[in-house]
Design a protein around this motif. Sequence first.
Motif, PDB file in Angstrom:
ATOM      1  N   THR A   1       0.833  -1.208   0.000  1.00  0.00           N
ATOM      2  CA  THR A   1       0.000   0.000   0.000  1.00  0.00           C
ATOM      3  C   THR A   1       0.863   1.252   0.000  1.00  0.00           C
ATOM      4  OG1 THR A   1      -1.695  -1.210   1.251  1.00  0.00           O
ATOM      5  CG2 THR A   1      -1.873   1.188   1.192  1.00  0.00           C
TER       6      THR A   1
ATOM      7  N   TYR B   1       2.581   1.636  -3.465  1.00  0.00           N
ATOM      8  CA  TYR B   1       1.670   2.117  -4.506  1.00  0.00           C
ATOM      9  C   TYR B   1       1.430   3.625  -4.355  1.00  0.00           C
ATOM     10  CZ  TYR B   1       0.132  -2.290  -6.687  1.00  0.00           C
ATOM     11  OH  TYR B   1       0.064  -3.446  -7.408  1.00  0.00           O
ATOM     12  N   TRP B   2       1.196   4.065  -3.126  1.00  0.00           N
ATOM     13  CA  TRP B   2       0.925   5.489  -2.922  1.00  0.00           C
ATOM     14  C   TRP B   2       2.165   6.330  -3.204  1.00  0.00           C
ATOM     15  CZ3 TRP B   2      -3.158   8.406  -2.929  1.00  0.00           C
ATOM     16  CH2 TRP B   2      -4.410   7.822  -2.682  1.00  0.00           C
TER      17      TRP B   2
ATOM     18  N   THR C   1       2.550  -7.077  -3.583  1.00  0.00           N
ATOM     19  CA  THR C   1       1.188  -7.626  -3.555  1.00  0.00           C
ATOM     20  C   THR C   1       1.188  -9.093  -3.959  1.00  0.00           C
ATOM     21  OG1 THR C   1       0.281  -5.441  -4.075  1.00  0.00           O
ATOM     22  CG2 THR C   1      -1.161  -7.337  -4.426  1.00  0.00           C
TER      23      THR C   1
ATOM     24  N   ALA D   1      -2.994   1.966  -5.546  1.00  0.00           N
ATOM     25  CA  ALA D   1      -2.990   2.822  -4.366  1.00  0.00           C
ATOM     26  C   ALA D   1      -4.370   2.866  -3.724  1.00  0.00           C
ATOM     27  CB  ALA D   1      -2.541   4.235  -4.754  1.00  0.00           C
TER      28      ALA D   1
ATOM     29  N   LEU E   1      -5.581  -1.181  -2.694  1.00  0.00           N
ATOM     30  CA  LEU E   1      -4.870  -1.728  -1.534  1.00  0.00           C
ATOM     31  C   LEU E   1      -5.338  -1.105  -0.230  1.00  0.00           C
ATOM     32  CD1 LEU E   1      -2.525  -3.899  -1.306  1.00  0.00           C
ATOM     33  CD2 LEU E   1      -3.226  -3.231  -3.610  1.00  0.00           C
ATOM     34  N   LEU E   2      -6.014   0.038  -0.291  1.00  0.00           N
ATOM     35  CA  LEU E   2      -6.548   0.634   0.941  1.00  0.00           C
ATOM     36  C   LEU E   2      -7.603  -0.256   1.575  1.00  0.00           C
ATOM     37  CD1 LEU E   2      -6.890   4.434   0.022  1.00  0.00           C
ATOM     38  CD2 LEU E   2      -5.236   3.375   1.573  1.00  0.00           C
TER      39      LEU E   2
ATOM     40  N   SER F   1      -5.885  -3.221   3.037  1.00  0.00           N
ATOM     41  CA  SER F   1      -5.193  -2.850   4.276  1.00  0.00           C
ATOM     42  C   SER F   1      -6.178  -2.704   5.433  1.00  0.00           C
ATOM     43  CB  SER F   1      -4.411  -1.551   4.080  1.00  0.00           C
ATOM     44  OG  SER F   1      -3.326  -1.750   3.202  1.00  0.00           O
TER      45      SER F   1
END
Length: 379
Positions: free
Chosen positions: A118, A121-122, A140, A202, A205-206, A209
């Motif tokens: 995560t 990605y961000w 991932t 991004a 994946l939030l 997470s």
Amino acid sequence: MELALNQPAPLWKRLSWFDWLFAVIIATGSLFALSRFGDFMDIYEKAILLAAIPAMALFGWFWKPFRVLFLVSAGVALFAISQYQGSLARMEEAFFLKYLISSQAAIMWMCALFGLATLSYWAGLLARSGFLLKTGSTLTWSAVAMGLIGLMVRWYESYLIGADIGHIPVSNLYEVFVLFCLITAMMYLYYEARYQTRQMGAFVLLVISAAVGFILWYSLDRGAQEIQPLVPALKSWWMKLHVPANFIGYGGFSIAAMLGTGYLLAQRGILASRLPKLEVIDDMMYKSIAIGFAFFTISTILGAMWAAEAWGGYWSWDPKETWALIVWLNYAAWLHIRLVKGLRGPMLAWWAVAGLFITTFAFIGVNMFLSGLHSYGTL
């Protein structure tokens, strides 16, 4: 003549030697499992195992990266199983089991890798770094592999506790949250490769997470990682079909909600230059909901058939069943509006985002606030 020349070759002509090797490995492993554990299976479980051979082979042929993921995960899981030497106590004695590939260790590594993915990605999205975005994808994939290893080893561990306790690890909130993370991540990775849109990781994946956060809390605060015997209603071969299909639905709906979030931000000029075109995000969102809806429909039908066997009726308006129907109607309406009315744009994106809240309540809110025949899933 030109059309004939442009026709793709039949599937069997497009298969490589590795495709056929993958199919042989799947068949050999399944038939070995049938010969070794067939006495513990009923006729339906044997049918599921045999049907999994062509299903897994075809899936690997359709999505090539799955072959490597499955073979690596299965190989490591088999190595982990060999380390137990028939005793669960080896979990605290063998180095690899204690720190890497016992079920709980592997799942904790999965959680850590998803968290790092995560962040990658961000960072890649904000810095416009292709390297960081690729790192997010790699992390991932690694997280998915560790999660698969964890679930496969957990299945074996349950039988080490006792033959009457052993079961497929999709029976409680802890296990299905792990399953949710894996299915959602795999679905996203497929779309990521197909659309070449690592930037959307991004957002997707939030939600994974968030599920990881629940897994960590549920493990540390409630000790949910402990393997428990199945309640009578869950001792059914239906569980092996109903639960995975259900979570493919949940995974698709969750991806669509996060894509909808990205769509709404880009449509307002926020991160627009860093995200894919709105038409691409819209198409990904639609296909995620379409796939999720198809499997959620199958899951609902299977659930009704399971309910008839377990409780004597196909439908009882139990809170879980009622909210499953609400979820189904919500996405049926979404698809109707898009396909029949041709509507596109922000309204459907907002609808997809709102759908996540409806789905989340059906997934976990019912277990927290309502009671019924599905009370075995309470927190």
